[in-house]
Design a protein around this motif. Structure first.
Motif, PDB file in Angstrom:
ATOM      1  N   UNK A   1       0.842  -1.203   0.000  1.00 35.86           N
ATOM      2  CA  UNK A   1       0.000   0.000   0.000  1.00 35.86           C
ATOM      3  C   UNK A   1       0.874   1.248   0.000  1.00 35.86           C
ATOM      4  N   UNK A   3       1.863   5.124   0.899  1.00 37.54           N
ATOM      5  CA  UNK A   3       1.671   5.923   2.126  1.00 37.54           C
ATOM      6  C   UNK A   3       0.364   6.705   2.116  1.00 37.54           C
ATOM      7  N   UNK A   4      -0.050   7.202   0.945  1.00 36.63           N
ATOM      8  CA  UNK A   4      -1.283   7.983   0.874  1.00 36.63           C
ATOM      9  C   UNK A   4      -2.491   7.136   1.255  1.00 36.63           C
ATOM     10  N   UNK A   6      -2.460   4.366   3.043  1.00 38.78           N
ATOM     11  CA  UNK A   6      -2.369   4.036   4.470  1.00 38.78           C
ATOM     12  C   UNK A   6      -2.959   5.162   5.291  1.00 38.78           C
TER      13      UNK A   6
ATOM     14  N   UNK C   3      -0.649  13.921   1.676  1.00 39.98           N
ATOM     15  CA  UNK C   3      -0.002  12.811   2.359  1.00 39.98           C
ATOM     16  C   UNK C   3       1.012  12.082   1.493  1.00 39.98           C
ATOM     17  N   UNK C   4       0.980  12.348   0.177  1.00 39.59           N
ATOM     18  CA  UNK C   4       1.831  11.601  -0.746  1.00 39.59           C
ATOM     19  C   UNK C   4       3.309  11.838  -0.474  1.00 39.59           C
ATOM     20  N   UNK C   6       4.781  11.924   2.257  1.00 40.15           N
ATOM     21  CA  UNK C   6       5.230  11.339   3.509  1.00 40.15           C
ATOM     22  C   UNK C   6       5.863   9.965   3.223  1.00 40.15           C
ATOM     23  N   UNK C   8       6.893   6.008   3.852  1.00 42.57           N
ATOM     24  CA  UNK C   8       6.002   4.946   4.321  1.00 42.57           C
ATOM     25  C   UNK C   8       6.084   4.759   5.831  1.00 42.57           C
ATOM     26  N   UNK C  11       4.072   7.354   7.588  1.00 43.62           N
ATOM     27  CA  UNK C  11       2.633   7.163   7.415  1.00 43.62           C
ATOM     28  C   UNK C  11       2.121   6.080   8.354  1.00 43.62           C
TER      29      UNK C  11
END
Lengths: 94, 162, 113
Positions: A1, A3-4, A6, C3-4, C6, C8, C11
């Protein structure tokens, strides 16, 4: 998945939990049985609403919701204080 | 404290709050924060609050760490009680605690600590007798709670606010 | 959505902190329903106001610090504000309930200190 994704789903779930907490607290406001229970429920509604706004700010990535959260917290504080004072003496301003 | 800077701790708190509310840190915001932190305490002088005198910075840090640990632990304890994960019977009850702490600021901090810890609630403090009435969610017979409050919180607070 | 940008790990950490905080708040609200007397119920919302709030504020600080590339401590003010105000409301509410119970002579009214 990614990060967006999540963030979208995870924070959405956190928001749903906070809204459920608000619903439970609102049930206590409606149910009572006594006036102090209703005021306590209202305070909890305010608290969880404020946290939900903070999480919404995270979801949208906007810092603007911080001010809204602070104002909700302030209003909740003032409202609960006035209501508790009313329960004690029957008058808010004396 | 003196004529030029009536409440140094309040000034420091105002500067920190102003800087936190107005990121990013530039010369202009830093200057404005110093102006606000310097001038606003003069308004407080009209209210004439008793000056806060704080001692023992090491004790403050120790107490803060202990309170943080206790808050986390009692949060988990109360969550277990609510979700019905705890075995055995649970009693709730009121505990009456004789306090030796008299400083109003010390009592205010004690009230914040006890209320911020889930499972204990400050009900009433009688300033004539110095007795505090506490409601505890997980009641233990005997003077277990009295000793817990007096040893863990009251003694360090009496060192900090003499 | 921003949020993109950020990574992983950030997040996942933000989501874990926010979910844990929301979980504690929800548990507090469940306690408001499940506990039987008023004096027991007063303890329940403290869960959301202390650890639940702290975890969500930490998530927010982490999110904005990573997203903007420098330390953003603004949200700590919410934590400070709630820590100072919650005891005032709860103590006053407890006092009001005590006063009402004593005035009505209820059996479960708090004793004198």
């Amino acid at each position: 998945m990614s990060p967006t994704l999540v963030l979208t789903y995870g924070l959405g779930l956190a928001q749903a939990m906070l809204v459920l907490a608000m619903v439970l607290a609102a049930w206590r406001v409606l149910r009572g049985p006594r006036a102090q229970d209703r005021v306590l429920g209202l305070d909890t509604v305010y608290l969880n609403g404020m946290l939900a706004i903070v999480v919404h700010g995270l979801r949208t990535g906007s810092g603007l919701y911080f001010e809204a959260a602070l104002i909700i917290g302030l209003l909740g504080f003032a409202a609960t204080l006035a209501l508790a004072k009313f329960l004690m003496q029957g008058e808010v301003i004396q | 404290m003196n004529r030029f800077l009536p409440y140094p701790l309040l000034s420091l708190a105002l500067v920190a709050t102003w800087l936190l509310l107005n990121p990013p840190l530039t010369v202009a915001t830093a200057f404005l924060s110093v102006v606000v932190g310097w001038l606003v305490p003069f308004v407080m002088r009209a209210l004439r609050p008793e000056a806060v005198r704080v001692r023992a910075p090491g004790t403050i840090l120790g107490l803060a760490g202990r309170v943080l640990g206790d808050v986390v632990r009692s949060n988990i304890d109360v969550a277990k009680v609510i979700l019905g994960l705890r075995r055995g019977t649970r009693h709730t009850g009121f505990v009456s605690i004789p306090l030796d702490l008299r400083s109003p600021y010390g009592l205010a901090v004690l009230a914040i600590i006890l209320t911020a810890t889930p499972g204990t609630l400050w009900i009433q403090y009688d300033s004539n007798t110095g007795r505090l009435l506490l409601h505890v969610l997980d009641f233990v017979e005997g003077d277990e709670w009295v000793r817990r409050v007096k040893d863990r919180y009251e003694r360090p607070l009496m060192e900090i606010f003499p | 959505m921003t949020g993109a940008d950020l990574p992983a790990w950030a997040a996942w950490l933000v989501v874990a902190l926010a979910l844990a905080g929301a979980g504690f708040s929800l548990t507090g609200a469940v306690g408001l329903i499940r506990l039987r007397t008023f004096y027991e119920r007063v303890h329940a919302p403290t869960l959301g106001a202390t650890l639940g709030m702290a975890l969500i504020v930490t998530a927010s600080v982490l999110y904005f610090s990573v997203a903007e590339g420098h330390l953003v401590l603004r949200d700590l003010l919410i934590g400070l504000f709630l820590t100072v105000t919650t005891p005032v409301t709860l103590i006053l509410l407890g006092r009001a309930a005590t006063y009402r119970d004593r005035a009505e002579g209820n059996a479960d009214a708090p004793p004198d200190p």
